[in-house]
Scaffold this motif. Sequence first.
Motif, mmCIF file in Angstrom:
data_model
loop_
_atom_site.group_PDB
_atom_site.id
_atom_site.type_symbol
_atom_site.label_atom_id
_atom_site.label_comp_id
_atom_site.label_asym_id
_atom_site.label_seq_id
_atom_site.Cartn_x
_atom_site.Cartn_y
_atom_site.Cartn_z
ATOM 1 N N ASN A 370 0.821 -1.200 0.000
ATOM 2 C CA ASN A 370 0.000 0.000 0.000
ATOM 3 C C ASN A 370 0.859 1.255 0.000
ATOM 4 O O ASN A 370 0.589 2.222 -0.723
ATOM 5 C CB ASN A 370 -0.927 0.012 1.213
ATOM 6 N N GLN A 371 1.900 1.247 0.837
ATOM 7 C CA GLN A 371 2.789 2.401 0.881
ATOM 8 C C GLN A 371 3.419 2.654 -0.492
ATOM 9 O O GLN A 371 3.468 3.786 -0.974
ATOM 10 C CB GLN A 371 3.879 2.175 1.928
ATOM 11 N N TYR A 372 3.874 1.581 -1.106
ATOM 12 C CA TYR A 372 4.538 1.673 -2.409
ATOM 13 C C TYR A 372 3.573 2.194 -3.471
ATOM 14 O O TYR A 372 3.924 3.071 -4.271
ATOM 15 C CB TYR A 372 5.048 0.286 -2.772
ATOM 16 N N PHE A 373 2.358 1.683 -3.458
ATOM 17 C CA PHE A 373 1.331 2.119 -4.415
ATOM 18 C C PHE A 373 1.072 3.618 -4.289
ATOM 19 O O PHE A 373 1.059 4.349 -5.288
ATOM 20 C CB PHE A 373 0.050 1.317 -4.169
ATOM 21 N N HIS A 374 0.867 4.106 -3.083
ATOM 22 C CA HIS A 374 0.562 5.526 -2.903
ATOM 23 C C HIS A 374 1.756 6.402 -3.276
ATOM 24 O O HIS A 374 1.573 7.521 -3.779
ATOM 25 C CB HIS A 374 0.102 5.787 -1.470
ATOM 26 N N LYS A 375 2.957 5.915 -3.050
ATOM 27 C CA LYS A 375 4.132 6.680 -3.463
ATOM 28 C C LYS A 375 4.214 6.785 -4.983
ATOM 29 O O LYS A 375 4.611 7.826 -5.524
ATOM 30 C CB LYS A 375 5.399 6.036 -2.897
ATOM 31 N N TRP A 376 3.819 5.722 -5.681
ATOM 32 C CA TRP A 376 3.827 5.783 -7.147
ATOM 33 C C TRP A 376 2.729 6.700 -7.664
ATOM 34 O O TRP A 376 2.909 7.394 -8.674
ATOM 35 C CB TRP A 376 3.702 4.380 -7.739
ATOM 36 N N VAL A 377 1.574 6.717 -7.017
ATOM 37 C CA VAL A 377 0.540 7.677 -7.392
ATOM 38 C C VAL A 377 1.109 9.092 -7.307
ATOM 39 O O VAL A 377 0.972 9.899 -8.232
ATOM 40 C CB VAL A 377 -0.711 7.534 -6.495
#
Length: 393
Positions: A370-377
Amino acid sequence: MTDLYKAYGDAAERMLHFVETRSTDQASGVFEVPVAHYLDEARWQKEMDLIFRRLPLMLALTIELPKVNDYKAMDVMGQPVLITRGKDGKARAFLNVCKHRAMHLAKEGKGNCSRFACQYHGWTYANDGQLIGIAEASTFGDVDRRTLAMTELPAEEVAGMIFVILTPGLPIDVRAFLGGMLDDLAALKLETWYYHKARTMEGANWKVSFDGYLEGYHFQAAHTQTVATRSPSNRASYEAFGPHIRLGFPQNGIGRLKDLPREEWGRQENDGYDFIRILFPNFSFFLAPEMCQYAQLFPGPTPDRNLTVMNYIYPTAPKDEEELRKLDEMSDFFFQVVLDEDYALGLKVQNGLESGATDRLTFGRNEPGNQYFHKWVEHYLSGCEGPPPVLRA
């Protein structure tokens, strides 16, 4: 394949360790996301413009358009899209719009034809996008038909999947976009499967729903009688390929791997552990020996909603009506689990976000996906300024 099986085996070894030590893959710290990121309309529009209209989206499998002249017409976040397979065998994508008066050309759905006639005035287009017929042309006036071809969208067919960018004229390089995930997807040989059906469900903000695909921390509380009977909660391995993730969930019986030679562990997918293959920004793929369920998650017409298309494919086509009935039952069971246990929960989360009870959500160290996903957003919304995110520091 040898390298791929080694990577799978290494992931299996980590998953076994997590089960035995009651631990999981972790980020370096907790991570907060402002609630406004799920609610703000201006931000949502920016996500549409800079992510969903600029990145390659997996819109169809090769097996959905296996023959020359096959087509698939669909609405993608309000965009009318037509995917065709021309006489040269190439998959192409267009805006499903007649250049005369902007009427849609093909009705939503699938079929097989070499040309599309507009139901408004009868203009006709070949499935390579060229305008080939103007009704009553002698009375219409002089026009350059070459300038009235359908508007083509960037499209590329790779590893049994057809990717499309919703903005005309942008360059597309799916192989570069997938990076290290390409070999993983190609090994599945999706072009040999049987496409059964799709069903749609409505959910909360697209990131609320996608957050649920990215962790197994919720299994015990949310899936007590379903997923948790197969996989222990809060035990997962994560591997990143650019913005994409191969997420590994151990099964309750993963200990059986210790009875096998270590070099065989990478060949035991679905027999000790499972992988969820996540493609940024909106694709989740779960493969089991007897079937596959993959989700295409699209933002809805407002920030608080998404439309998710759940697709079901099988290794072979049913031989008779009884086998067809069984495939329907299996598909509907998996669909209902997601609808009743994930998306119903997500709609309550949406309501909680809108209540004003908190101004931020906190993702734990045990939720690195989840952290990684939001950072890519954030990375894409910034115009890709600065170095891309990494899964682990």
